[in-house]
Design a protein around this motif. Structure first.
Motif, PDB file in Angstrom:
ATOM      1  N   ARG A 272       0.825  -1.228   0.000  1.00  0.00           N
ATOM      2  CA  ARG A 272       0.000   0.000   0.000  1.00  0.00           C
ATOM      3  C   ARG A 272       0.850   1.265   0.000  1.00  0.00           C
ATOM      4  NH1 ARG A 272      -5.639   0.252   0.718  1.00  0.00           N
ATOM      5  NH2 ARG A 272      -5.401   2.357   1.514  1.00  0.00           N
TER       6      ARG A 272
ATOM      7  N   LEU B 106      -7.347  -2.547  -5.595  1.00  0.00           N
ATOM      8  CA  LEU B 106      -6.665  -1.484  -6.329  1.00  0.00           C
ATOM      9  C   LEU B 106      -7.400  -1.189  -7.646  1.00  0.00           C
ATOM     10  CD1 LEU B 106      -4.134   0.306  -6.059  1.00  0.00           C
ATOM     11  CD2 LEU B 106      -2.900  -1.396  -7.393  1.00  0.00           C
TER      12      LEU B 106
ATOM     13  N   HIS C 216      -5.478  -7.299  -2.487  1.00  0.00           N
ATOM     14  CA  HIS C 216      -4.972  -5.937  -2.683  1.00  0.00           C
ATOM     15  C   HIS C 216      -5.084  -5.530  -4.149  1.00  0.00           C
ATOM     16  CE1 HIS C 216      -2.686  -2.280  -2.370  1.00  0.00           C
ATOM     17  NE2 HIS C 216      -2.026  -2.687  -3.437  1.00  0.00           N
TER      18      HIS C 216
ATOM     19  N   GLY D 164      -4.513   2.465  -2.836  1.00  0.00           N
ATOM     20  CA  GLY D 164      -5.672   1.580  -2.836  1.00  0.00           C
ATOM     21  C   GLY D 164      -6.928   2.314  -2.447  1.00  0.00           C
TER      22      GLY D 164
END
Length: 185
Positions: free
Chosen positions: A63, A173, A169, A68
């Motif tokens: 991150r 994203l 993730h 994100g």
């Protein structure tokens, strides 16, 4: 009143402008906010503390460079982060995909993160092109190194959960990029 005295003292002692003081307060609030969320989730996941710490480490690395989804409230962010990590700890970490599927998914994540990242908070200024490419490359390098380690140590429960962290993730994203562009909502 007491906090105002502290602010005035710091501002006068170090000869800070109003803008510098506002920046200092922002940094302090941000750090204390993040640390308190980490502590609260640590208490919530205390029976899985090592796994939580491992996932947190991966999340922080990725991150930091790719950004994100961002929430406008402390509690919204805390709830989303808790749900995110909780799903990995309690559900996804129990799903062990064949190694070749994990490796393929991680390579797909590298491509997805390169194309979509970084997605910054609305409170951050846009990156210059050079920093944008640097952040993308670092994100991809982190996932690539992780992929190599996973190949060497394939059945480690931490790395199975970490693979899910990277997959989730990458998906969030993509969602963050769509929301930011306004193609969604």
């Amino acid at each position: 009143p007491h906090m105002d005295k502290i602010k005035t003292y710091i501002k006068d002692k170090y000869e800070l402008s109003n803008y510098q003081m506002a920046q200092l307060i922002f940094v302090f609030k941000t750090i204390s906010s993040e640390l308190s969320k980490i502590l609260i989730m640590g208490i919530m996941f205390q029976n899985h503390l090592k796994l939580y710490a491992f996932l947190l480490l991966i999340m922080c690395f990725i991150r930091t460079f790719s950004g994100g989804l961002h929430f406008s409230t402390y509690y919204g962010c805390l709830a989303a982060s808790t749900l995110y990590i909780g799903i990995i700890i309690f559900i996804l970490s129990k799903i062990v995909l064949p190694l070749y599927i994990q490796l393929l998914l991680l390579l797909t994540c590298i491509i997805a993160c390169y194309i979509t990242g970084p997605v910054l908070s609305k409170y951050r200024t846009a990156f210059p092109k050079k920093q944008l490419y640097s952040s993308r490359n670092i994100t991809c390098l982190i996932i690539f190194i992780y992929t190599i380690i996973l190949y060497i140590i394939p059945l480690n429960p931490y790395f199975i959960a970490g693979t899910w962290m990277i997959i989730l993730h990458s998906l969030q994203l993509i969602v963050a990029k769509i929301i930011k562009k306004g193609d969604f909502i």
